[in-house]
Design an enzyme around this catalytic site. Structure first.
Site: not given
Ligand SMILES: *Cc1c(COP(=O)(O)O)cnc(C)c1O
Length: 356
Positions: A35, A252
């Site tokens: 993702k 800044y």
């Molecule tokens: C993002 C996500 C993961 C992966 O989590 P990590 O902490 O990056 O290993 C697993 N399951 C779901 C439902 C997620 O949204």
């Protein structure tokens, strides 16, 4: 010459981290979580490098379709399922596996049934209270899916709120067991933290994300100690040098004031590139492989580093913002965030190249 900032993505690091996940997973199959553009690493690139996974997990149907167009034939898990009845033809045509987490999605399945068989994940809320059916509604959801003529298989799923923290997984694991015990189906529970620390959560499929990219899910254990290799390295160069007298200030808000005479290296990287703007003075940086720290506020295109201890550094000296030699976890901790956010925030204007 282009501006000197660039990110590299190491294909061998991704493959190495997947192999490590495989060792922890035992007989369980692995959804490589890709993702958020594969946590900033590039969806198609990461999916290729993680080709040894058993499937890919992501959010957008459009991204899933892109993977299919690139020739990926493995299962694809839609972590939030479908959002509308109009998604159903694509779910079906591309053989996607939607998560079903609410009654509205069940209603869509009834009203706009897929044209062919689909596999689904049934997500239960075991305590995190984000997505998922409750103990009261889960059996009804299971029955509805079980008798649905187009649902070929059901897998129980839940997500842990604190697998990386002090509370761990015990309470949620117990609730998940109580909710699903009577209704036999495969299980999918573990994110990276659970996979690394709680073998009892393996089930039939696991869902590692951050560890594949070489960062630690834990605040109290670093990635190298876990055996992980950073996949993304963000590099730039010093493009200007200023010598400050005591009392002179930089950046800044004049936020940083030199107490002694110091040399400041001005680096071509800022929040417009995805570097966290809230990283305070003292955030670690590598200057030609040597550690130094930021001085003053991060601006859109530049940040400043105290290079007083590195006399041979000057314009053109290479700088590592995170990755090889300096974990994104450490930079994130200094900035009060997590590596996930740094990796995802890599800006589109940063050129990315793939290395072995
Ligand atoms: C993002 C996500 C993961 C992966 O989590 P990590 O902490 O990056 O290993 C697993 N399951 C779901 C439902 C997620 O949204």
């Amino acid at each position: 010459m282009p501006r000197p900032i660039r990110a590299t993505i190491s294909v061998s690091a991704l493959a190495h981290n997947l192999e490590l996940a495989r060792r922890h997973a035992g007989a369980a199959k692995i959804w490589a979580v890709v993702k958020a553009n594969a946590y900033g690493h590039g969806l198609a690139r990461a999916a290729r490098a993680l080709g040894g996974a058993d499937g890919y997990a992501l959010l957008d149907i459009e991204e899933a379709v892109r993977l299919r167009s690139a020739g990926m034939t493995r299962p694809i898990l839609l972590l939030e399922g479908f959002f509308d009845a109009s998604d159903m033809p694509l779910v079906c045509r591309h053989g996607l596996t939607p998560v079903i987490h609410c009654m509205e999605q069940l209603a869509i399945l009834e009203a706009a049934p897929p044209e062919g068989p689909i596999d689904v994940y049934l997500k239960v809320n075991s305590g995190m209270n984000r997505l998922g059916f409750t103990a009261a509604s889960a059996p009804r959801a299971w029955q509805a899916l079980h008798r649905h003529p187009r649902v070929r298989s059901i897998t129980w799923m839940t997500h842990f709120a604190d697998a990386d923290g002090a509370e761990g997984v015990a309470g949620q694991l117990e609730r998940f067991g109580a909710m699903t015990r009577a209704l036999e189906a495969p299980h999918c529970l573990a994110n990276s933290a659970a996979l690394l620390r709680y073998p009892q959560t393996r089930g039939d499929w696991v869902r590692p994300g951050i560890m594949l990219y070489g960062c630690s899910p834990f605040p109290d254990q670093n990635a190298a100690d876990l055996g992980l290799r950073p996949a993304m390295t963000l590099r730039s160069e010093i493009i200007g040098v200023q010598r400050l007298q005591p009392g002179e200030r930089v950046g800044y808000g004049f936020d940083y004031e030199a107490r002694t005479a110091i040399t400041v290296g001005v680096v071509a990287c800022g929040y417009g590139d995805g570097y966290p703007r809230h990283a305070p003075t003292g955030t670690p940086v590598l200057i030609a492989g040597r550690r130094a720290s930021t001085a003053g506020r991060v601006s859109m295109d530049l940040l400043c580093v105290d290079i007083s201890g590195i006399p041979d550094a000057g314009a053109g000296t290479p700088v590592t913002l995170w990755g090889e030699g300096l974990s994104a976890d450490e930079v994130a901790a200094a900035a009060g965030t997590v590596s996930y956010q740094l990796l995802c925030a890599l800006a589109a204007r940063v050129p990315v190249s793939e290395i072995a």
